[in-house]
Design a protein around this motif. Structure first.
Motif, PDB file in Angstrom:
ATOM      1  N   GLU A   1       2.262   2.085  10.322  1.00 38.61           N
ATOM      2  CA  GLU A   1       2.601   1.171   9.437  1.00 38.61           C
ATOM      3  C   GLU A   1       1.569   0.586   8.455  1.00 38.61           C
ATOM      4  O   GLU A   1       1.618   0.388   7.098  1.00 38.61           O
ATOM      5  CB  GLU A   1       3.227  -0.070  10.046  1.00 38.61           C
ATOM      6  N   ARG A   2       0.123   0.754   9.116  1.00 39.83           N
ATOM      7  CA  ARG A   2      -0.894   0.246   8.186  1.00 39.83           C
ATOM      8  C   ARG A   2      -0.984   1.411   6.865  1.00 39.83           C
ATOM      9  O   ARG A   2      -1.268   1.061   5.821  1.00 39.83           O
ATOM     10  CB  ARG A   2      -2.182   0.048   8.885  1.00 39.83           C
ATOM     11  N   ILE A   3      -0.927   2.712   7.272  1.00 36.26           N
ATOM     12  CA  ILE A   3      -1.176   3.591   6.359  1.00 36.26           C
ATOM     13  C   ILE A   3       0.003   3.534   5.558  1.00 36.26           C
ATOM     14  O   ILE A   3      -0.277   3.640   4.227  1.00 36.26           O
ATOM     15  CB  ILE A   3      -1.054   4.963   7.030  1.00 36.26           C
ATOM     16  N   GLY A   4       1.304   3.242   5.682  1.00 42.38           N
ATOM     17  CA  GLY A   4       2.319   3.262   4.896  1.00 42.38           C
ATOM     18  C   GLY A   4       2.190   2.174   3.837  1.00 42.38           C
ATOM     19  O   GLY A   4       2.470   2.324   2.646  1.00 42.38           O
ATOM     20  N   VAL A   5       1.640   1.214   4.416  1.00 48.89           N
ATOM     21  CA  VAL A   5       1.667  -0.117   3.511  1.00 48.89           C
ATOM     22  C   VAL A   5       0.707   0.179   2.364  1.00 48.89           C
ATOM     23  O   VAL A   5       0.810   0.049   1.253  1.00 48.89           O
ATOM     24  CB  VAL A   5       1.048  -1.374   4.218  1.00 48.89           C
TER      25      VAL A   5
END
Length: 941
Positions: free
Chosen positions: A349-353
């Motif tokens: 999720e952090r990378i996707g954001v």
């Protein structure tokens, strides 16, 4: 300087011959450094152009970008001195341009403006060079797809289809793979599969294809209900991709497939194997996102399957903390599957954001939501390569009494390390009598583990505990002999102990000892003499048993019975040993550890006598007990023993089930993992799971290479890998594996197996119509095998194969080889081989149009096969004769030969049907219609 330039030229030649990988990367780095040392920018350009391609294939994005930028700058400054294409495959600047935008797109560290600038620069260079726009359009299509601009991607895809292909278009494999991925992401599963299957049918491939395309097809296959195709695609994709860190996305696709197809244990194995790849390329955030999403999906599935507490090996590596953070387990335990699943989803999720913030879209958020939504989907596509360790009953003791019994159980089996672990829980919380027992078990375990210094330091505590328990006689003996009573005795110690044992026999004499102390000496000597003098060991064991009975010590009495059984086995008095073991197992007072030990001993006795099923049942029961005792490494050993016995009982599925659990336990708790996985792979091969077998044999070979296992052992693994690959239809890979096996057998000075490996290589060449090369390889094998006088079976097989190849080419050298094979076969009473080579002689004669001789040889072969009970082969040789006679215009003579086939084929319906139909035609041609109809009816039975 000239010498350095010559060295660099040689380096560049070696680079061009070396496959992509660490060795090739090291050579390229050496070449660049040498060119810099020389100070020749043109030579450095040659080296760096190779370095860009090398870094791309190895997933080294930082290096690829810097190398390309250096080369592009020099080309733009002086195209004549630094040409775009140096005539070296992928070392072409215009081709390499394709990788740049993709690499920038894969990291949110690069802005959309930077990516657009690279794409525009690529188009400008292509136009200047007079190249078509196909490659540029594909690069723009890939960028739009990766960013989630699906409308733009579709428009570019349509435009791409209408654009003529040219020398700088994506290759057939890569182009199809990229578009297949787009179709899969836009709910066009059938179109995605069509492109992948077109690639496979056309034989299209490149550096990372078809393995990437196969991984793209996995979910479409599952969603369309084509599970078997999905399984085959996964196994092939993974086998091809598993050694290339640049294929992180393909591995992620395989992990997700395993999670959704009910193969949670395999998914966990793949995660553990490839977790380090997350740290391989810091700029491949897109690959990290895909991999982390797959890990979250898979470990949630592992948790749902009831194994959320399973440790994930390797997840606590410092290199992975930037993804998962530091593990907060207060007890120092590894990440569990459930814990790492949550951490993986959070990291994704952090990378996707970051990607979505850069691109101004919700593309990655939607991908993540889709992955979470579909994570619970299940398709039943079993793959049998991996399994969870069998869950065990939680029998951890809850009080001192339980821990004391646990120590005795583990010590009774002989699990030294586990005994010490359990001892630590209880040794200081028991009464003096029990402490005396436990200190003895502690010394025995330490000596067993060769921790002699520790045992020596603890010897005074043992003496003190004996005296505190009122066992002064035993304390006096141990004070005198020390650790000799626990397994370190020298010849002098044994002589002194024997002298003391004899002197202490008189209860009123000056050397008198208690029965327990005398029994301990007798038992010590029994174990010491067991190998060299079984009769003496048996007598001492029986004396020890009587003395312990007198002392009322049943526990040590059981140890004496074990020693007696072992002595009987060493003396080859198997029936008596088995009776002792049975009697001990019938005693309800024995500890669970002794029971497991005796069950294993009886299992081995049964195995030695050919009672494999009974032995396997004993080994299974021993394993159950050891699992309850928490001795997982010993449980693994019992599983491997049970697997071997089930394998000998010709029950490969039962064997496979045990081997898989044993291998998993050995991975978790230490042991011969390569040996265990070899057995798993062999069982899979025997049960027809050839793709899984090939994968595992490849893994075993890698483990053996890392451990520098002797060449002969590695050669056998390579040979099994080659056989599995061949059975899986991977002829090209099998060819390479047979070659590697031959090389290793040569290194091990084993000419017989080296020749057999080459023979198999030749068979693959013949299969692909490379007949001249096949015969050359067989001739090489024949020269080798003639040196193996102690391996007649290999001599026969290789020379027979060469003779058959000569015969097919109508080469008269075939007949001398057949004579040689027949002579070896007769010398070794191999009647079936004599029949077989006679059949080969017949075929060679018929091929050379020597019909009469060929027919006579075929009928002789038929009689010889019949004499050894091989009706199938006998009928085949007779059919050969019948067809030769009929084809030679001798139909009347052929009738008798066909009837001979029917006689042999009474219980072989397919052969009977062929012979009846052909004989019917012959009889009809002779005008014998009634007979023809009667014979043809045989084909209908």
């Amino acid at each position: 300087m000239a010498e350095q330039k010559t060295q660099l030229d040689r380096l560049l030649e070696e680079i061009d011959r070396t496959p992509w990988g660490p060795q090739e990367q090291a050579l390229v780095a050496e070449a660049v450094a040498l060119a810099q040392e020389i100070g020749d920018e043109q030579l450095e350009y040659q080296a760096r152009m190779r370095q860009t391609a090398s870094a791309n294939m190895g997933g080294l994005t930082d290096l690829m970008l810097s190398s390309f930028a250096w080369c592009l700058a020099h080309h733009d400054a002086d195209p004549a001195r630094f040409p775009a294409d140096i005539d070296n495959g992928a070392a072409d600047l215009m081709w390499q341009f394709k990788w740049m935008a993709s690499s920038l797109r894969s990291s949110p560290a690069f802005s959309p403006e930077q990516i657009a600038a690279v794409l525009d620069d690529m188009e400008a260079h292509y136009r200047t060079a007079g190249l078509g726009m196909s490659g540029v359009l594909m690069a723009r299509f890939e960028d739009a797809h990766a960013a989630g601009r699906m409308d733009d991607a579709e428009r570019l895809r349509v435009q791409l289809e209408a654009t003529p292909r040219d020398s700088h278009s994506h290759c057939d494999a890569c182009g199809r793979s990229q578009v297949a991925g787009f179709f899969a992401d836009t709910d066009r599963d059938e179109d995605a599969i069509r492109l992948v299957e077109e690639m496979l049918e056309g034989g299209f491939s490149c550096g990372e294809e078809p393995e990437h395309a196969l991984s793209v097809s996995l979910l479409p296959y599952l969603r369309l209900g084509r599970g078997e195709q999905a399984r085959a695609a996964h196994l092939r994709s993974y086998r091809l991709a598993k050694d290339n860190p640049d294929l992180l996305t393909a591995i992620a696709n395989s992990i997700r497939f395993c999670a959704l197809s009910g193969n949670e244990a395999r998914a966990l194995t793949l995660i553990e194997r490839h977790l380090p790849w997350l740290a391989h390329d810091a700029l491949n955030a897109q690959g990290h996102f895909r991999m982390l999403t797959a890990i979250g999906t898979a470990l949630d599935a592992v948790t749902a399957a009831g194994h959320g507490d399973t440790p994930v090996r390797g997840a606590d590596s410092p290199d992975l903390e930037r993804f998962f953070g530091a593990h907060g387990g207060a007890d120092g335990t590894a990440w569990s599957a459930a814990e790492l699943a949550a951490a993986a989803w959070a990291a994704a999720e952090r990378i996707g954001v970051r990607f979505d913030e850069r691109d101004g879209t919700d593309n990655h958020a939607r991908r993540l939501q889709f992955a979470r939504t579909t994570a619970g989907d299940r398709y039943d596509v079993p793959i049998r390569s991996d399994v969870f360790a069998a869950p065990t009953v939680d029998a951890t003791p809850t009080d001192d009494e339980g821990w004391y019994r646990r120590v005795l159980d583990l010590a009774g089996y002989g699990a030294a390390a586990d005994t010490l672990d359990a001892l630590a829980q209880v040794i200081d919380r028991v009464d003096p009598d029990r402490r005396a027992v436990l200190t003895g078990q502690r010394l025995a375990a330490l000596v067993n583990l060769e921790r002699i210094e520790e045992a020596t330091e603890l010897l005074p505590d043992r003496i003190q505990s004996l005296r505190a328990a009122g066992r002064d006689a035993q304390a006096d003996v141990e004070e005198r002999f020390g650790l000799a009573l626990f397994g370190t005795a020298t010849a002098a110690d044994n002589a002194a102990l024997a002298e003391l044992f004899a002197a202490s026999a008189d209860p009123s004499g000056p050397a008198a000892l208690t029965p327990a102390a005398r029994g301990d000496i007798a038992l010590t000597l029994a174990f010491e003499f067991g190998d060299e003098d079984p009769a003496a060991a048996l007598e001492l064991s029986e004396q020890a048993a009587a003395l312990f009975a007198e002392a009322g010590d049943a526990r040590l009495g059981h140890g004496a019975e074990i020693a007696a059984a072992m002595a009987l086995l060493r003396a080859e008095r198997v029936d008596e040993a088995l009776a002792r073991i049975d009697a001990l197992l019938a005693d309800p007072a024995i500890t669970r550890g002794v029971r497991a030990r005796m069950l294993e001993m009886r299992a081995r006795v049964h195995g030695g006598r050919g009672a494999f099923t009974e032995g396997a049942a004993d080994a299974d029961e021993a394993g159950r007990i050891l699992a309850e005792l928490g001795s997982m490494s010993r449980f693994a050993g019992a599983q491997m023993l049970a697997g071997a016995l089930w394998e000998d009982a010709e029950e490969p599925e039962q064997a496979l089930a045990r081997y898989r659990v044993g291998a998993r336990l050995l991975e978790q708790h230490g042991g011969d993992v390569a040996g265990a996985k070899y057995r798993v792979a062999r069982s899979m091969l025997n049960s027809g799971a050839v793709e899984e077998a090939a994968e595992l044999f490849g893994e075993v070979l890698q483990l053996e290479e890392a451990d520098e296992v002797p060449a002969g052992s590695r050669a056998m693994t390579a040979l099994m890998l080659a056989r599995a690959l061949r059975a899986a239809g991977e002829g090209g890979q099998a060819y390479g594996a047979f070659g590697y096996a031959a090389e290793l057998f040569g290194e091990a000075e084993n000419p017989a197996d080296q020749a057999l490996a080459l023979m198999n290589r030749a068979q693959i060449l013949a299969q692909y119509d490379e007949r001249d090369q096949a015969i050359e390889t067989l001739e090489e094998a024949a020269a080798l095998v003639r040196r193996a006088e102690d391996a007649p079976a290999a001599v026969v097989e290789v020379l027979h194969n060469l003779g058959q190849s000569y015969g097919a080419q109508q080469d008269p050298r075939a007949f001398a080889l057949f004579d040689e094979v027949e002579a070896v076969a007769r010398a070794n009473d191999a009647d079936w081989v004599v029949a077989d080579v006679t059949d080969s002689r017949a075929r060679a004669m018929l091929s050379a149009e020597r019909v009469d001789e060929g027919v006579a040889a075929a009928l002789t072969a038929s009689d010889a096969f019949a004499a050894v009970g091989d009706a199938q082969s006998a009928g085949g040789s007779a059919l050969l004769a019948a067809r030769a006679l009929n084809g030679g215009g001798r139909s009347a003579d052929a009738v008798a030969a066909y009837r001979a086939v029917l006689d042999q084929a009474a219980d072989i319906p397919p052969l009977r049907q062929i012979a009846a139909l052909e004989l019917g035609d012959v009889l009809q041609g002779l005008g014998r219609d009634a007979e023809a109809g009667e014979v043809r009816r045989l084909a209908e039975d």
